[in-house]
Design a protein around this motif. Sequence first.
Motif, PDB file in Angstrom:
ATOM      1  N   VAL A 147      -9.989   7.264   3.920  1.00 28.26           N
ATOM      2  CA  VAL A 147      -9.103   8.156   3.190  1.00 28.26           C
ATOM      3  C   VAL A 147      -9.613   9.589   3.322  1.00 28.26           C
ATOM      4  O   VAL A 147     -10.818   9.842   3.237  1.00 28.26           O
ATOM      5  N   ALA A 191      -6.952  16.295  -0.924  1.00 27.71           N
ATOM      6  CA  ALA A 191      -5.657  16.562  -0.297  1.00 27.71           C
ATOM      7  C   ALA A 191      -4.973  17.785  -0.897  1.00 27.71           C
ATOM      8  O   ALA A 191      -4.063  18.355  -0.272  1.00 27.71           O
ATOM      9  N   ASP A 192      -5.394  18.205  -2.082  1.00 35.59           N
ATOM     10  CA  ASP A 192      -4.771  19.378  -2.720  1.00 35.59           C
ATOM     11  C   ASP A 192      -5.203  20.684  -2.056  1.00 35.59           C
ATOM     12  O   ASP A 192      -4.506  21.706  -2.186  1.00 35.59           O
ATOM     13  N   LEU A 217      -3.612   8.719   5.326  1.00 35.77           N
ATOM     14  CA  LEU A 217      -3.702   8.617   3.875  1.00 35.77           C
ATOM     15  C   LEU A 217      -4.682   9.654   3.345  1.00 35.77           C
ATOM     16  O   LEU A 217      -5.833   9.720   3.759  1.00 35.77           O
ATOM     17  N   ALA A 218      -4.203  10.466   2.428  1.00 38.06           N
ATOM     18  CA  ALA A 218      -5.037  11.502   1.824  1.00 38.06           C
ATOM     19  C   ALA A 218      -4.841  11.471   0.317  1.00 38.06           C
ATOM     20  O   ALA A 218      -3.737  11.209  -0.174  1.00 38.06           O
ATOM     21  N   VAL A 219      -5.928  11.703  -0.415  1.00 34.07           N
ATOM     22  CA  VAL A 219      -5.845  11.650  -1.873  1.00 34.07           C
ATOM     23  C   VAL A 219      -6.500  12.879  -2.488  1.00 34.07           C
ATOM     24  O   VAL A 219      -7.356  13.531  -1.879  1.00 34.07           O
ATOM     25  N   SER A 220      -6.086  13.133  -3.705  1.00 27.23           N
ATOM     26  CA  SER A 220      -6.739  14.131  -4.528  1.00 27.23           C
ATOM     27  C   SER A 220      -6.874  13.553  -5.919  1.00 27.23           C
ATOM     28  O   SER A 220      -5.876  13.339  -6.617  1.00 27.23           O
ATOM     29  N   GLN A 264      -2.546  13.213  -6.248  1.00 27.49           N
ATOM     30  CA  GLN A 264      -1.809  13.029  -4.996  1.00 27.49           C
ATOM     31  C   GLN A 264      -2.392  11.861  -4.194  1.00 27.49           C
ATOM     32  O   GLN A 264      -3.602  11.791  -3.954  1.00 27.49           O
ATOM     33  N   GLY A 265      -1.543  10.939  -3.790  1.00 25.49           N
ATOM     34  CA  GLY A 265      -1.955   9.832  -2.936  1.00 25.49           C
ATOM     35  C   GLY A 265      -2.698   8.707  -3.640  1.00 25.49           C
ATOM     36  O   GLY A 265      -2.999   7.684  -3.015  1.00 25.49           O
ATOM     37  N   SER A 278      -1.724   6.603  -6.058  1.00 25.80           N
ATOM     38  CA  SER A 278      -0.930   5.374  -6.167  1.00 25.80           C
ATOM     39  C   SER A 278      -0.787   4.691  -4.815  1.00 25.80           C
ATOM     40  O   SER A 278      -0.791   3.456  -4.719  1.00 25.80           O
ATOM     41  N   ASP A 279      -0.681   5.492  -3.734  1.00 25.14           N
ATOM     42  CA  ASP A 279      -0.617   4.899  -2.388  1.00 25.14           C
ATOM     43  C   ASP A 279      -1.928   4.174  -2.060  1.00 25.14           C
ATOM     44  O   ASP A 279      -1.921   3.104  -1.435  1.00 25.14           O
ATOM     45  N   LEU A 280      -3.037   4.765  -2.493  1.00 27.48           N
ATOM     46  CA  LEU A 280      -4.344   4.139  -2.249  1.00 27.48           C
ATOM     47  C   LEU A 280      -4.464   2.819  -3.010  1.00 27.48           C
ATOM     48  O   LEU A 280      -4.909   1.811  -2.448  1.00 27.48           O
TER      49      LEU A 280
END
Length: 429
Positions: free
Chosen positions: A318, A322-323, A330-333, A338-339, A341-343
Amino acid sequence: MDTIYALATAPGKSGVAVVRVSGPQAWASGQCIAGPLPKPRQSAVRKLKTSDGSAIDQAMVITFAAGHSFTGEETVEYHLHGSTAVVKALLRVLAKTQGLRRAEPGEFTRQALENGQLDLAQVEGLADLIDAETEAQRLQALKVLSGALGQQAKLWRSKLIRAAALLEATIDFVDEDVPVDVRPEVLSLVDEVSTTLMHEAKGAIVAERIRDGFEVAIVGPPNVGKSTLLNALAGRDAAITSEIAGTTRDVIEVQMDLAGLPVTFLDTAGLRDTTDTIEALGVGRAIERAKAADLRVFLGLSDTTFGSDLKKAYDIHVSAKADIHDSVGLAVSGKTGQGVSDLTDLIAETLGKRTALAVTATRERHRVAIEKAVTDLSLAKAEIIAGAERAEFAAEELRSAIRALDSLVGLVDVEHLLDEIFASFCIGK
């Protein structure tokens, strides 16, 4: 069997409380307290009274005949108003009734085991059902409680008994001409059982994780946002976050129900070379826990690299922060959500695929017994292939495998386990 009694529902104020009495004196004591009892498996409202005629409560009374109750003993259940005073009053009366005593933890279930109402695997399934906190745990426990493992063990056992009987027939007639070579059929039975047992042993590891919970380690360099992501997953400040690199020194754990699966997320120390002795210990511990975890989430920036010794084919990579950073995939913050829930969806999907391998064996005890049986069958097969003169040794290995399978359901060699198992039950069960 003693006649035992206990509150079968949780203590404290409630709408209804159930007191269970089980054993040879259950009905006789019930007639003293409630008057004429209803027919087995029928209920009736009765006024409960003390020995001097004082009222206790008006309750629904249900009776069960021996062999048709949970315990296999004559049983009476009193469904009372859930007042603590009412429950205490009835328990006082039962305590003064000759021939009755208060049940020990798990003693009702132990009666069921000793009376053949449940096998040992079903007892363990019941314990797991009581402890179940997620949907996957509930479904797995119900499967074991239904007797699925016992049915499987019975099938494996019957095939091995057939194989052993064929071999022993050749031993009995060793000085005579046996018209049929039984070894092909015996080898076929041994191979068939061995194959299913090996599949069961592999699936037992996954089933154990459903019982005890999967571990997902968040791995990455310092200050990449691991603790912030853990807090976002937990929905609370479970870990301290700071701009100072190396803040996380120990492994921080957060337990969650993820799509019905029990999951523990691990926030680990940032991976880097350091001269700080305490931080170096944290990094070492992070690496060990990450290796042992069921799944690793590698969190990093575009230039982050990870050692190949940590990676598994099913692990998740990951992009972090991402912010403030552009990334591909797949990128998260953890800061903005951000991301996230996808993770979690991806983690649940990855672990869900592994749960498809789960079988009826759910405990380490089951897996050890099955692996013992597989080893015995391997030795038996070698003896069979060695020739007819080794039939006696092959038969003994088959009998050893049968004993290992018998231990699954409590037929042999499990007496030392019973106290430990029933100690985990509450008094009313």
